[in-house]
Design a protein around this motif. Structure first.
Motif, PDB file in Angstrom:
ATOM      1  N   LEU A  31       0.865  -1.191   0.000  1.00  0.00           N
ATOM      2  CA  LEU A  31       0.000   0.000   0.000  1.00  0.00           C
ATOM      3  C   LEU A  31       0.892   1.228   0.000  1.00  0.00           C
ATOM      4  CD1 LEU A  31      -2.696  -0.820   2.745  1.00  0.00           C
ATOM      5  CD2 LEU A  31      -2.675  -1.442   0.324  1.00  0.00           C
ATOM      6  N   CYS A  32       0.628   2.127  -0.939  1.00  0.00           N
ATOM      7  CA  CYS A  32       1.488   3.281  -1.108  1.00  0.00           C
ATOM      8  C   CYS A  32       0.639   4.543  -1.010  1.00  0.00           C
ATOM      9  CB  CYS A  32       2.103   3.175  -2.506  1.00  0.00           C
ATOM     10  SG  CYS A  32       3.460   4.267  -2.765  1.00  0.00           S
ATOM     11  N   GLY A  33       1.107   5.558  -0.306  1.00  0.00           N
ATOM     12  CA  GLY A  33       0.316   6.788  -0.248  1.00  0.00           C
ATOM     13  C   GLY A  33       0.894   7.819   0.688  1.00  0.00           C
ATOM     14  N   THR A  35       0.808   9.891   3.997  1.00  0.00           N
ATOM     15  CA  THR A  35       0.529   9.376   5.341  1.00  0.00           C
ATOM     16  C   THR A  35      -0.955   9.499   5.732  1.00  0.00           C
ATOM     17  OG1 THR A  35       2.626  10.469   5.727  1.00  0.00           O
ATOM     18  CG2 THR A  35       1.683   9.281   7.575  1.00  0.00           C
ATOM     19  N   LEU A  38      -3.192   7.172   3.818  1.00  0.00           N
ATOM     20  CA  LEU A  38      -3.004   5.761   4.164  1.00  0.00           C
ATOM     21  C   LEU A  38      -3.935   5.375   5.310  1.00  0.00           C
ATOM     22  CD1 LEU A  38       0.816   5.233   3.831  1.00  0.00           C
ATOM     23  CD2 LEU A  38      -0.964   3.837   2.762  1.00  0.00           C
ATOM     24  N   ARG A  42      -6.669   1.962   6.729  1.00  0.00           N
ATOM     25  CA  ARG A  42      -6.146   1.320   7.947  1.00  0.00           C
ATOM     26  C   ARG A  42      -6.641  -0.115   8.113  1.00  0.00           C
ATOM     27  NH1 ARG A  42      -9.161   5.495   8.813  1.00  0.00           N
ATOM     28  NH2 ARG A  42     -11.235   5.282   9.735  1.00  0.00           N
ATOM     29  N   GLN A  45      -4.135  -2.600   6.364  1.00  0.00           N
ATOM     30  CA  GLN A  45      -2.683  -2.468   6.505  1.00  0.00           C
ATOM     31  C   GLN A  45      -1.995  -3.718   7.040  1.00  0.00           C
ATOM     32  OE1 GLN A  45      -1.289   1.140   8.283  1.00  0.00           O
ATOM     33  NE2 GLN A  45      -2.539   2.436   6.966  1.00  0.00           N
ATOM     34  N   ILE A  50       3.964  -1.127   3.738  1.00  0.00           N
ATOM     35  CA  ILE A  50       3.438   0.235   3.646  1.00  0.00           C
ATOM     36  C   ILE A  50       4.556   1.156   3.148  1.00  0.00           C
ATOM     37  CG2 ILE A  50       2.350   2.138   4.930  1.00  0.00           C
ATOM     38  CD1 ILE A  50       0.727  -0.455   4.987  1.00  0.00           C
ATOM     39  N   SER A  52       5.106   5.095   2.528  1.00  0.00           N
ATOM     40  CA  SER A  52       4.473   6.415   2.625  1.00  0.00           C
ATOM     41  C   SER A  52       5.510   7.516   2.410  1.00  0.00           C
ATOM     42  CB  SER A  52       3.777   6.576   3.977  1.00  0.00           C
ATOM     43  OG  SER A  52       4.671   7.049   4.939  1.00  0.00           O
ATOM     44  N   ILE A  78      -2.917   4.704  -2.915  1.00  0.00           N
ATOM     45  CA  ILE A  78      -4.122   5.156  -2.219  1.00  0.00           C
ATOM     46  C   ILE A  78      -4.340   6.655  -2.441  1.00  0.00           C
ATOM     47  CG2 ILE A  78      -5.181   5.370   0.093  1.00  0.00           C
ATOM     48  CD1 ILE A  78      -4.552   2.503  -0.732  1.00  0.00           C
TER      49      ILE A  78
END
Ligand code: SAH
Length: 244
Positions: A31-33, A35, A38, A42, A45, A50, A52, A78
């Motif tokens: 999952l990339c985004g 903060t 993200l 939740r 996760q 992760i 970020s 995300i």
């Protein structure tokens, strides 16, 4: 297949996430985004890598996401609201030319304009324009021109990024442009933290909006000349009445 999903998460509420977005999140290993966004993911996760990056590192974030996908890890980028509305779908697709082996799927989400409109009533029943008041990527004179044209066209306006810490007078300046085209008692509204804890909204006149302090978690609506307040709701008539 090397897969990157660019996912619109909706404005905030878990029930505002589409099933299509949910499936893509479940299928992702990374999952990339940014903060804060993200946090919208939740529930997904656990057991996932992760990645970020801070607010201003958008291109770096896109590159990291494309690199993870190119390594063979199914990756989700995300975005809040819709991925293609001031989101990451554009920069990802531009950068993806350097990663031809990665399959990219853009998954739509409920953008703040639509979720906020539903809170206020039905302000977007007729033609409307969405304008961001952020001049980070668009010069302010271009934003002013667009506000002026939308005002001349009597569009309902939906304003994203209405105010930032650095530029506190953008909304007032936008209202001044609109006041050249519509009256001070035009029905307006704002919605803050849509679908998130602390959701708030208010209906007010254009004259009052000019003096209002809002923040960057707020979406602002400016009615057209035909927008009305009906029992505490902001409504732009569709025009059925006149059809007879
Ligand atoms: N991709 C997002 C927009 C990102 S631009 C979308 O489609 O909704 C960021 C701006 O969107 C904010 O300054 C605010 O004006 C609006 N916004 C995004 N999420 C919001 C929310 N939950 N509540 C109110 N406004 C929101």
């Amino acid at each position: 297949m090397k897969q990157l999903y660019v996912i619109g998460m909706g404005p905030g509420g878990a029930d505002q996430l589409t099933p299509q977005a949910r499936y893509a999140l479940e299928a992702s290993q990374v999952l990339c985004g940014y903060t804060t966004y993200l946090d919208l993911a939740r529930d997904f996760q656990d057991g996932r890598e992760i990645v970020s990056t801070p607010m201003t590192q958008e291109l770096e974030r896109c590159r990291l996401a494309l690199e993870r996908a190119a390594e063979g890890k199914t990756t989700a980028m995300i975005c809040s609201g819709d991925a293609g509305v001031y989101g990451m779908a554009g920069p990802i697709l531009q950068m993806a030319e350097d990663f031809p082996e990665v399959e990219i799927e853009v998954i739509p989400g409920v953008t703040a304009a639509l979720a906020g409109a539903a809170v206020l009533g039905a302000p977007l029943m007729h033609d409307f324009a969405v304008i961001s008041l952020s001049d980070l990527l668009t010069p302010w004179p271009v934003i002013e021109k667009r506000l002026d044209c939308a005002g001349a066209g009597d569009f309902v306006l939906c304003l994203y990024n209405p105010m930032s810490k650095k530029r506190r007078d953008h909304l007032r300046r936008a209202c001044d442009i609109l006041l050249k085209h519509r009256s001070g008692d035009t029905v307006c509204g704002w919605v803050k933290n849509i679908g998130r804890e602390g959701q708030e909204h208010r209906l007010l006149t254009l004259e009052e909006l000019r003096e209002e302090q809002v923040d960057m978690f707020t979406t602002v609506f400016i009615g057209s000349q035909s927008t009305r307040e009906i029992s505490g709701r902001m409504v732009t008539p569709r025009g059925y009445e006149a059809k007879g």
